[in-house]
Design a protein around this motif. Structure first.
Motif, short mmCIF file in Angstrom:
data_model
loop_
_atom_site.label_atom_id
_atom_site.label_comp_id
_atom_site.label_asym_id
_atom_site.label_seq_id
_atom_site.Cartn_x
_atom_site.Cartn_y
_atom_site.Cartn_z
N PRO A 139 16.63 -2.13 -14.75
CA PRO A 139 15.34 -2.78 -14.96
C PRO A 139 15.09 -3.98 -14.05
CG PRO A 139 16.86 -3.41 -16.68
CD PRO A 139 17.56 -2.36 -15.84
N GLY A 140 16.08 -4.38 -13.27
CA GLY A 140 15.93 -5.56 -12.42
C GLY A 140 16.31 -6.81 -13.18
N SER A 141 16.00 -7.94 -12.63
CA SER A 141 16.35 -9.23 -13.23
C SER A 141 15.15 -9.86 -13.91
CB SER A 141 16.87 -10.18 -12.15
OG SER A 141 17.05 -11.47 -12.70
N ALA A 142 15.34 -10.24 -15.18
CA ALA A 142 14.27 -10.90 -15.92
C ALA A 142 14.47 -12.41 -15.99
CB ALA A 142 14.18 -10.32 -17.34
N GLY A 143 15.53 -12.92 -15.37
CA GLY A 143 15.86 -14.34 -15.44
C GLY A 143 15.38 -15.12 -14.23
N PRO A 144 16.15 -16.10 -13.81
CA PRO A 144 15.76 -16.91 -12.65
C PRO A 144 15.60 -16.04 -11.39
CG PRO A 144 17.58 -17.93 -13.82
CD PRO A 144 17.40 -16.56 -14.41
N ARG A 145 14.66 -16.40 -10.57
CA ARG A 145 14.42 -15.64 -9.35
C ARG A 145 15.63 -15.70 -8.43
NH1 ARG A 145 10.17 -13.48 -7.63
NH2 ARG A 145 8.77 -14.77 -8.88
N ARG A 146 15.92 -14.59 -7.82
CA ARG A 146 17.00 -14.50 -6.84
C ARG A 146 16.41 -13.95 -5.55
NH1 ARG A 146 22.51 -10.92 -7.15
NH2 ARG A 146 23.53 -11.95 -5.43
N PHE A 147 16.56 -14.71 -4.50
CA PHE A 147 16.01 -14.32 -3.21
C PHE A 147 14.52 -14.05 -3.37
CE2 PHE A 147 20.46 -12.70 -3.36
CZ PHE A 147 21.03 -13.71 -2.63
N ARG A 148 14.04 -12.95 -2.83
CA ARG A 148 12.62 -12.60 -2.96
C ARG A 148 12.41 -11.43 -3.90
NH1 ARG A 148 9.52 -13.65 2.62
NH2 ARG A 148 10.45 -15.67 3.05
N LEU A 149 13.39 -11.17 -4.74
CA LEU A 149 13.30 -10.04 -5.66
C LEU A 149 12.34 -10.36 -6.80
CD1 LEU A 149 17.09 -9.16 -5.75
CD2 LEU A 149 15.28 -7.95 -4.53
N PRO A 150 11.65 -9.34 -7.32
CA PRO A 150 10.70 -9.58 -8.41
C PRO A 150 11.43 -9.89 -9.72
CG PRO A 150 10.92 -7.24 -8.02
CD PRO A 150 11.70 -7.93 -6.93
N ILE A 151 10.73 -10.56 -10.61
CA ILE A 151 11.18 -10.73 -11.98
C ILE A 151 10.69 -9.49 -12.71
CG2 ILE A 151 11.05 -12.18 -14.03
CD1 ILE A 151 12.28 -13.54 -11.48
N ALA A 152 11.61 -8.73 -13.31
CA ALA A 152 11.24 -7.42 -13.83
C ALA A 152 11.98 -7.07 -15.12
CB ALA A 152 11.51 -6.35 -12.77
N ALA A 153 11.46 -6.08 -15.80
CA ALA A 153 12.08 -5.48 -16.98
C ALA A 153 11.70 -4.00 -16.96
CB ALA A 153 11.61 -6.17 -18.26
N GLY A 154 12.13 -3.27 -17.97
CA GLY A 154 11.83 -1.85 -17.97
C GLY A 154 11.74 -1.27 -19.36
N GLU A 155 11.50 0.01 -19.39
CA GLU A 155 11.48 0.75 -20.65
C GLU A 155 11.94 2.17 -20.39
OE1 GLU A 155 7.54 1.07 -22.32
OE2 GLU A 155 6.78 2.13 -20.58
N LEU A 156 12.52 2.75 -21.41
CA LEU A 156 12.89 4.15 -21.40
C LEU A 156 12.18 4.79 -22.59
CD1 LEU A 156 14.74 6.34 -20.14
CD2 LEU A 156 16.44 5.70 -21.84
N LEU A 157 11.38 5.79 -22.32
CA LEU A 157 10.66 6.50 -23.38
C LEU A 157 11.35 7.83 -23.62
CD1 LEU A 157 7.02 5.80 -22.16
CD2 LEU A 157 8.34 4.54 -23.88
N ILE A 158 11.66 8.09 -24.87
CA ILE A 158 12.35 9.32 -25.24
C ILE A 158 11.41 10.14 -26.12
CG2 ILE A 158 14.40 10.31 -26.33
CD1 ILE A 158 15.72 7.48 -25.97
N ALA A 159 10.98 11.29 -25.61
CA ALA A 159 10.08 12.17 -26.34
C ALA A 159 10.85 12.89 -27.45
CB ALA A 159 9.44 13.17 -25.39
N ASP A 160 10.10 13.45 -28.38
CA ASP A 160 10.72 14.16 -29.50
C ASP A 160 11.61 15.31 -29.03
OD1 ASP A 160 9.41 12.45 -31.22
OD2 ASP A 160 7.76 13.84 -31.62
#
Length: 154
Positions: free
Chosen positions: A120-141
């Protein structure tokens, strides 16, 4: 549909944007480098939490976390670890549908040999020029997986 919120590399900073993104998750996975045990409490207040130790989680509370673990969600098995280079199993042979990692601070979604790999990437302090990010996983039935990452701060 099951929603697994994905976060990693908070390094002691849990941004309000990340908390907002994780709202509505059925489960949350933190893929290491947490930085502060208070973050775990904040995430547990949203949904059941699975967390692993990152290479910077060296305090006693961090050493108590597993280096790798599995989570069963929506009838599928998810493997969670901080650094993909330390993956000690063959995920396909082990029946793992997705591998969730952190460490690189770079959001990434890819399929390898029938297994979904998500960072999901990093959601904390910025590192270099990388985005601040998170993710999700969707699980269908039916067990089908979809993963997404979101930039929380450019």
């Amino acid at each position: 549909m099951i929603r697994v919120g994905l976060i990693s590399d908070t390094h002691g900073l849990l941004r309000p944007e990340a908390l907002a993104w994780l709202q509505g998750s059925n489960f949350i996975v933190h893929a290491g480098d947490i930085g502060d045990p208070v973050i775990l409490d904040q995430l547990r207040a949203i949904a059941p939490l699975t967390a692993v130790r990152g290479n910077n989680d060296n305090a006693p509370w961090g050493r108590a976390l597993p280096e790798a673990t599995q989570l069963q969600a929506g009838g599928v098995t998810l493997q969670v670890l901080h650094d993909l280079a330390e993956l000690a199993i063959d995920p396909r042979a082990a029946g793992v549908a997705a591998v969730i990692t952190g460490h690189s601070h770079q959001p990434r979604i890819e399929h390898r040999d029938g297994v979904l790999f998500v960072n999901p990437g990093s959601a904390g302090p910025r590192r270099f020029r990388l985005p601040i990010a998170a993710g999700e996983l969707l699980i269908a039935d039916d067990g089908q997986l979809q993963a997404h990452t979101v930039v929380l701060a450019a």
